[in-house]
Scaffold this motif. Sequence first.
Motif, short mmCIF file in Angstrom:
data_model
loop_
_atom_site.label_atom_id
_atom_site.label_comp_id
_atom_site.label_asym_id
_atom_site.label_seq_id
_atom_site.Cartn_x
_atom_site.Cartn_y
_atom_site.Cartn_z
N HIS A 129 0.85 -1.20 0.00
CA HIS A 129 0.00 0.00 0.00
C HIS A 129 0.88 1.25 0.00
O HIS A 129 1.85 1.33 0.76
CB HIS A 129 -0.90 0.04 1.24
N GLN A 158 -1.03 -0.70 -4.17
CA GLN A 158 -2.35 -0.08 -4.15
C GLN A 158 -2.26 1.27 -3.43
O GLN A 158 -1.88 1.33 -2.26
CB GLN A 158 -3.35 -0.97 -3.41
N SER A 214 3.23 -1.08 4.12
CA SER A 214 2.75 0.21 3.61
C SER A 214 3.87 1.22 3.69
O SER A 214 4.68 1.20 4.62
CB SER A 214 1.55 0.70 4.43
#
Length: 376
Positions: A129, A158, A214
Motif C-alpha cells: 500500500h 495499491q 505500507s
Amino acid sequence: MSSSASSSSSSASASSASPSHPLAPYGWDEALAAAFAPHAERGLVPGRVVRVDRGQCDVVTAAGTVRADTAFVTPHDPLRVICTGDWAALDAAGSPRYVRTYLPRRTAFVRSTSSQRSEGQILAANVDHVIIAVSLAGEIDLGRIERFLALAWESGAQPLVVLTKADLVPDVTGRSYLVQDVETVAPGVPVLPVSSLTGEGTDVLAAVVAGGTSVLLGVSGAGKSTLANTLLCEDVMEVQAAREVDGKGRHTTTTRNLLVLPGGGVLIDTPGLRGVGLFDAGSGVGQVFSEIEGLAGDCRFHDCAHEAEPGCAVLAAVADGSLPERRLDSYRKLLRENQRIVAKTDARVRAEIRRDWKQKHAEGRAAAQAKRGRVR
C-alpha cells in the motif's frame, strides 16, 4: 545431497516460513522462504532492511537487528542499491557483515531525482500500500496528488489517499466537498479523512495497513510522523509543528524507517518530499487519468493528441463540461514530463519525438503556405 539432508533442508525451509518465525511480523512467508532457498544453501541468512544510510543498513534477522555493509550490491546503479523494505541475503559471519544480494522486488516506489541525468531514486521496496498523506490544514494541491498517484500505480502497489488533520475542518459538508475534489483526481483510489487528534478514521486505516507493508509519503508538514505514531500506538517518530503562516512543516523524519505495527503489518515512514518527479511512469499516468484514456478510445483518430483534432472525444468532453479542463491540462503536462524523462534513456523514444516534431513542423509550414496562397 542425501535424502536425509534433503528432508532436513525441506523441514528447515518449512519452519523458516512458519507464523512463529521471528521474521513473520516483517512479512516473511513461504514464498520468500522458497525464493531464498538457493541463498541459504550458500550459508547466507535472510533479513529485512529497516534503514539505510551512507552505504550501510540496519537489517532485522531471526537473531536480531544487525548492521551491514552494502558495498557488494551494485552501488553504481541507483535503482539496484539496497533500499528500505528489501529482503537481503546476509553474510552474517564475521565483522563487518555484508549484504551479498537481495531477493527480486515485488514492487518498488521510484521517483526521478533532481539531477540533470534524470536518474531514478527508489524510495521503498516490496510495499503493498502507498499511503499518500495530504494535510487539510492548507489548500489541497490536486496536481501534486496526481503525481503521487501516478508513481504509486506505477510501483505496483495499491494507493490510498489519507487526508490528515481532519479535525481542522469540523464542518461535515465542507469536508465532504474536499473529499469529493480529491476523489475526482483519484479514480479507483480510497480517500480517507483522518485525525490523529480525535482518532477519526484511524481504525479504518489501521485495518488497511494490517494487511502487508505500507509506505507513508507526502510533503513536509502533512502529518506523516504524527500519523505513524498513531498507528504505532506510541511516540516513536519525532514530531514538529507546521508553520502557522503557510501550514508547511520542516523535515522531521530524515531517513526511511521500517516499523512493525502492533495491529499487524509493517509501515515505512519517509522524509517529506520536496519534489515528486515522474520516472518512466507512463502506465501510472494512464491509470490516474483513466477517464481521459477511456474517452480517447472514441476519438476519430487513434493517435489523437487531444489538442485540435476533429472528432476528438476528449475535447468534446471538455466542451460539454463533463471533463474539467484542469484535468486535461494536468494529463498533458505529466505525459510530456514523463516522455522527456524516458527519452533521456531511450534512443527509440528520442527518435519518435524528433519525428513527431518534424511532422508537426511540416504541417505548420504547409498550413502557413496555404494561408498565404488564400490571401493572394
